[in-house]
Design a protein around this motif. Structure first.
Motif, PDB file in Angstrom:
ATOM      1  N   PRO A  78       0.824  -1.223   0.000  1.00 18.92           N
ATOM      2  CA  PRO A  78       0.000   0.000   0.000  1.00 18.92           C
ATOM      3  C   PRO A  78       0.847   1.257   0.000  1.00 18.92           C
ATOM      4  CG  PRO A  78      -0.827  -1.594   1.603  1.00 18.92           C
ATOM      5  CD  PRO A  78       0.506  -2.101   1.144  1.00 18.92           C
ATOM      6  N   ALA A  79       0.410   2.252  -0.756  1.00 20.24           N
ATOM      7  CA  ALA A  79       1.158   3.499  -0.874  1.00 20.24           C
ATOM      8  C   ALA A  79       1.314   4.188   0.475  1.00 20.24           C
ATOM      9  CB  ALA A  79       0.475   4.426  -1.871  1.00 20.24           C
ATOM     10  N   ASP A  80       0.301   4.096   1.343  1.00 16.78           N
ATOM     11  CA  ASP A  80       0.397   4.781   2.626  1.00 16.78           C
ATOM     12  C   ASP A  80       1.427   4.129   3.542  1.00 16.78           C
ATOM     13  OD1 ASP A  80      -1.517   2.567   2.839  1.00 16.78           O
ATOM     14  OD2 ASP A  80      -1.851   3.275   4.884  1.00 16.78           O
ATOM     15  N   VAL A  81       1.640   2.821   3.392  1.00 20.04           N
ATOM     16  CA  VAL A  81       2.661   2.135   4.188  1.00 20.04           C
ATOM     17  C   VAL A  81       4.044   2.618   3.788  1.00 20.04           C
ATOM     18  CG1 VAL A  81       3.714  -0.102   4.700  1.00 20.04           C
ATOM     19  CG2 VAL A  81       1.224   0.105   4.563  1.00 20.04           C
ATOM     20  N   THR A  82       4.267   2.732   2.483  1.00 17.21           N
ATOM     21  CA  THR A  82       5.556   3.233   1.998  1.00 17.21           C
ATOM     22  C   THR A  82       5.754   4.690   2.392  1.00 17.21           C
ATOM     23  OG1 THR A  82       5.458   1.720   0.113  1.00 17.21           O
ATOM     24  CG2 THR A  82       6.981   3.582  -0.049  1.00 17.21           C
ATOM     25  N   ARG A  83       4.703   5.495   2.255  1.00 16.38           N
ATOM     26  CA  ARG A  83       4.792   6.921   2.608  1.00 16.38           C
ATOM     27  C   ARG A  83       5.156   7.092   4.076  1.00 16.38           C
ATOM     28  NH1 ARG A  83      -0.407   8.412   2.512  1.00 16.38           N
ATOM     29  NH2 ARG A  83      -0.408   8.067   4.758  1.00 16.38           N
ATOM     30  N   LEU A 178       8.758   5.654  14.292  1.00 15.65           N
ATOM     31  CA  LEU A 178       9.790   4.974  13.509  1.00 15.65           C
ATOM     32  C   LEU A 178       9.581   3.466  13.554  1.00 15.65           C
ATOM     33  CD1 LEU A 178      12.465   5.632  11.898  1.00 15.65           C
ATOM     34  CD2 LEU A 178      13.662   4.874  13.945  1.00 15.65           C
ATOM     35  N   LYS A 179       9.513   2.891  14.748  1.00 14.02           N
ATOM     36  CA  LYS A 179       9.312   1.452  14.866  1.00 14.02           C
ATOM     37  C   LYS A 179       7.989   1.031  14.248  1.00 14.02           C
ATOM     38  CE  LYS A 179       8.853  -2.373  18.123  1.00 14.02           C
ATOM     39  NZ  LYS A 179       8.876  -2.804  19.551  1.00 14.02           N
ATOM     40  N   GLU A 180       6.936   1.755  14.537  1.00 19.59           N
ATOM     41  CA  GLU A 180       5.612   1.397  14.021  1.00 19.59           C
ATOM     42  C   GLU A 180       5.587   1.401  12.500  1.00 19.59           C
ATOM     43  OE1 GLU A 180       0.992   3.059  14.129  1.00 19.59           O
ATOM     44  OE2 GLU A 180       2.513   3.945  15.412  1.00 19.59           O
ATOM     45  N   SER A 181       6.114   2.451  11.901  1.00 21.62           N
ATOM     46  CA  SER A 181       6.072   2.583  10.441  1.00 21.62           C
ATOM     47  C   SER A 181       6.997   1.590   9.751  1.00 21.62           C
ATOM     48  CB  SER A 181       6.441   4.008  10.027  1.00 21.62           C
ATOM     49  OG  SER A 181       5.526   4.943  10.553  1.00 21.62           O
ATOM     50  N   LEU A 182       8.203   1.429  10.289  1.00 21.86           N
ATOM     51  CA  LEU A 182       9.170   0.550   9.628  1.00 21.86           C
ATOM     52  C   LEU A 182       8.791  -0.919   9.758  1.00 21.86           C
ATOM     53  CD1 LEU A 182      12.635   2.190  10.348  1.00 21.86           C
ATOM     54  CD2 LEU A 182      10.953   2.701   8.575  1.00 21.86           C
ATOM     55  N   THR A 183       8.326  -1.346  10.928  1.00 24.25           N
ATOM     56  CA  THR A 183       7.965  -2.764  11.066  1.00 24.25           C
ATOM     57  C   THR A 183       6.744  -3.100  10.227  1.00 24.25           C
ATOM     58  OG1 THR A 183       6.744  -2.258  13.116  1.00 24.25           O
ATOM     59  CG2 THR A 183       9.023  -3.028  13.332  1.00 24.25           C
ATOM     60  N   ARG A 184       5.850  -2.147  10.039  1.00 25.69           N
ATOM     61  CA  ARG A 184       4.701  -2.380   9.157  1.00 25.69           C
ATOM     62  C   ARG A 184       5.183  -2.545   7.709  1.00 25.69           C
ATOM     63  NH1 ARG A 184       0.003   1.965   7.729  1.00 25.69           N
ATOM     64  NH2 ARG A 184      -1.460   0.566   6.674  1.00 25.69           N
ATOM     65  N   HIS A 185       6.122  -1.703   7.308  1.00 25.19           N
ATOM     66  CA  HIS A 185       6.677  -1.800   5.961  1.00 25.19           C
ATOM     67  C   HIS A 185       7.469  -3.093   5.791  1.00 25.19           C
ATOM     68  CE1 HIS A 185       9.154   0.108   2.493  1.00 25.19           C
ATOM     69  NE2 HIS A 185       7.982  -0.307   2.041  1.00 25.19           N
ATOM     70  N   MET A 280      10.520   5.485 -11.008  1.00 23.71           N
ATOM     71  CA  MET A 280       9.254   5.366 -11.724  1.00 23.71           C
ATOM     72  C   MET A 280       8.135   5.326 -10.687  1.00 23.71           C
ATOM     73  SD  MET A 280      10.005   5.075 -15.021  1.00 23.71           S
ATOM     74  CE  MET A 280      11.378   4.600 -16.096  1.00 23.71           C
ATOM     75  N   GLU A 281       7.240   6.286 -10.749  1.00 19.28           N
ATOM     76  CA  GLU A 281       6.162   6.395  -9.762  1.00 19.28           C
ATOM     77  C   GLU A 281       5.404   5.075  -9.631  1.00 19.28           C
ATOM     78  OE1 GLU A 281       3.890   8.177  -6.846  1.00 19.28           O
ATOM     79  OE2 GLU A 281       5.600   9.069  -7.899  1.00 19.28           O
ATOM     80  N   GLY A 282       5.225   4.628  -8.397  1.00 19.81           N
ATOM     81  CA  GLY A 282       4.437   3.437  -8.123  1.00 19.81           C
ATOM     82  C   GLY A 282       5.172   2.126  -8.331  1.00 19.81           C
ATOM     83  N   THR A 283       6.467   2.190  -8.660  1.00 19.41           N
ATOM     84  CA  THR A 283       7.214   0.958  -8.905  1.00 19.41           C
ATOM     85  C   THR A 283       8.259   0.723  -7.828  1.00 19.41           C
ATOM     86  OG1 THR A 283       9.031   1.903 -10.208  1.00 19.41           O
ATOM     87  CG2 THR A 283       7.000   1.363 -11.394  1.00 19.41           C
ATOM     88  N   LEU A 284       8.770  -0.490  -7.820  1.00 22.07           N
ATOM     89  CA  LEU A 284       9.927  -0.866  -7.038  1.00 22.07           C
ATOM     90  C   LEU A 284      10.956  -1.440  -8.002  1.00 22.07           C
ATOM     91  CD1 LEU A 284       8.053  -2.753  -4.179  1.00 22.07           C
ATOM     92  CD2 LEU A 284       9.089  -0.481  -3.993  1.00 22.07           C
ATOM     93  N   VAL A 285      12.220  -1.307  -7.664  1.00 24.39           N
ATOM     94  CA  VAL A 285      13.281  -1.939  -8.440  1.00 24.39           C
ATOM     95  C   VAL A 285      13.602  -3.285  -7.807  1.00 24.39           C
ATOM     96  CG1 VAL A 285      15.714  -1.809  -9.144  1.00 24.39           C
ATOM     97  CG2 VAL A 285      14.278   0.242  -9.220  1.00 24.39           C
ATOM     98  N   VAL A 286      13.760  -4.308  -8.634  1.00 21.51           N
ATOM     99  CA  VAL A 286      14.223  -5.615  -8.169  1.00 21.51           C
ATOM    100  C   VAL A 286      15.529  -5.920  -8.883  1.00 21.51           C
ATOM    101  CG1 VAL A 286      13.750  -8.097  -8.057  1.00 21.51           C
ATOM    102  CG2 VAL A 286      11.881  -6.457  -7.746  1.00 21.51           C
TER     103      VAL A 286
END
Length: 365
Positions: A78-83, A178-185, A280-286
Motif C-alpha cells: 500500500p502506498a500509505d505504508v511506503t509513505r 519509527l518502529k511502528e512505520s518501519l515494522t509495518r513496511h 518510476m512512480e508506483g514501482t519498485l526496483v528488483v
C-alpha cells in the motif's frame, strides 16, 4: 574511415570470484531502456490462475537473464505504508547527529541500528560512501507467517542464526512512529519477497513452492539509506567523483528497492556503460544477487550497481535484501543434464565469504 575508439577507464571491485576489473566506457550517462530494465506488472503473481502466474514468471525470467534489474508495478504494498516509512525515515535522519548516535550500530549485539557518515565503503577503490544508514535484520515477530505466537516453534538450528534485537527501537523511543512505520513496511516487504520467490521458481521451470521452506526463516535485512547531495565536478576530476554508495553486487537472492524521486541509482550493463535507473512512480526496483546467479548456473545475472546523488537535494532509498535462511544449503537448481559449475553451499558460509571478499579489497589498498 576508422572509427575513433571510445575512451575507457577501469573499475575494480569485489566479486564471488575475488577482486575483478571491469572496463568502463567513458560515455555520457544515459537512461536504461525498457529493453534493458522493463517495467513488469506483477499483479498476476497473486492470481489464482497458474497460467497467469506462469506468464508473469516468464517476463521475470527474461529480465533476470538480461540484466538482472527490472521494475515491478502493482506489487501490492500500500502506498500509505511506503509513505509512512519514508516520512519516518526523514524524521530520523534530519535529527542532530548526537541523537542519531544513540542508536549507533557498533554498540548493538548484531549491528542493527544507525551508521554515521564516513563509516562505510562498499568499494574501497571508490572511497568512502557519502551516506548514512539505518538497518534491521529479519525479526520473526514482525513476520505475519510467524508472529509473537509462533516464536516458540522456531527450531534451535534456526534460532541461533537470528540477528534481531530491540536495541535500535529502544534507542529511538523519541520517534515512536519509527518502529511502528518501519515494522509495518517490513511486514509488507516479507509478503512481497515470498511471492517473488515463488515467481522466480516458476520462471526456472520448478514447482513454485520449491523454495518455500528455505525462506520460512529467511536471511533478510531492511535498510534506510540517506544520501546528501554530492559535489558536482567537471573535467578529469569528474572521473574520481565520490560515490553515494560504491560499485558492488548484492550477496543473496534478490533485493527489492524503493527510491524517492531524486534519482541516483546507476546500473552497469554488459558493455561496460553506466545506465540510470530512474525512479518510476508506483514501482519498485528488483535486482538479483550473487547467490541467485550461482544457483541458476550463471543463467541469471547479478549486475554491478552503485548510487550517486547528483540531484542537489537529499535522497532516500529503502532496500530490502532477501535470501535463504542462513541455516539452509543450496546448490544449482537448473541445467538438466548439463555441467553444474558450482557445488552445494551453506548460506551462512556464502554470506560470510562474500563479506570477507569485500573486506579483503579494503585490506589490499
Amino acid at each position: 574511415m576508422a572509427t575513433e575508439a571510445i575512451p575507457t577507464t577501469q573499475l575494480r571491485l569485489a566479486s564471488p570470484n575475488g577482486i575483478v576489473t571491469r572496463t568502463i566506457l567513458k560515455t555520457p550517462l544515459r537512461d536504461a531502456l525498457p529493453s534493458e530494465m522493463p517495467i513488469i506488472d506483477i499483479s498476476p503473481t497473486f492470481s489464482p490462475s497458474l497460467e497467469e502466474r506462469k506468464a508473469v514468471a516468464q517476463q521475470v525470467r527474461a529480465a533476470a537473464q538480461n540484466m538482472g534489474f527490472f521494475y515491478i508495478k502493482n506489487h501490492g504494498i500500500p502506498a500509505d505504508v511506503t509513505r509512512d516509512a519514508y516520512e519516518a525515515c526523514l524524521a530520523f535522519f534530519r535529527q542532530d547527529k548526537d541523537i542519531k548516535m544513540r542508536a549507533d550500530s557498533r554498540k548493538a549485539k548484531w549491528e542493527n541500528g544507525y551508521r554515521a557518515p564516513n563509516t562505510q565503503r562498499l568499494n574501497p577503490y571508490e572511497g568512502i560512501d557519502v551516506r548514512e544508514s539505518f538497518s534491521y535484520r529479519y525479526d520473526p515477530r514482525y513476520d505475519d507467517t510467524v508472529g509473537e505466537q509462533g516464536l516458540g516453534e522456531i527450531p534451535e538450528e534456526v534460532r541461533r542464526y537470528l540477528r534481531c534485537e530491540e536495541y535500535p527501537w529502544e534507542k529511538t523511543r523519541n520517534l515512536p512512529q519509527l518502529k511502528e512505520s518501519l515494522t509495518r513496511h517490513i511486514g509488507e516487504c516479507l509478503r512481497l519477497a515470498r511471492a517473488l520467490t515463488r515467481c522466480f521458481a516458476l520462471g526456472l521451470g520448478l514447482d513454485e513452492g520449491c523454495f518455500d521452506g528455505k525462506v520460512r526463516y529467511p536471511d533478510a535485512s531492511y535498510g534506510l539509506n540517506y544520501y546528501p547531495p554530492l559535489e558536482r565536478r567537471t573535467g578529469d576530476a569528474a572521473d574520481n567523483e565520490r560515490v553515494s554508495i560504491g560499485s558492488h553486487t548484492d550477496f543473496q537472492l534478490f533485493t527489492i528497492l524503493w527510491q524517492d524521486s531524486q534519482g541516483g541509482l546507476e546500473v552497469l550493463n554488459k558493455q561496460g556503460q553506466w545506465l540510470r535507473a530512474r525512479p518510476m512512480e508506483g514501482t519498485l526496483v528488483v535486482n538479483l544477487g550473487d547467490l541467485m546467479q550461482r544457483i541458476t548456473n550463471d543463467e541469471y545475472v547479478s549486475t554491478v550497481h552503485r548510487a550517486r546523488n547528483r540531484s542537489g537535494r537529499e535522497r532516500v532509498s529503502i532496500p530490502f535484501f532477501w535470501g535463504f535462511g542462513l541455516h539452509e544449503t543450496c546448490g544449482v537448481v537448473v541445467g538438466g543434464e548439463g555441467e553444474k559449475r558450482y557445488g552445494d553451499v551453506r548460506c551462512e558460509e556464502w554470506v560470510a565469504r562474500r563479506i570477507r571478499d569485500m573486506k579483503s579489497v579494503g585490506d589490499m589498498i
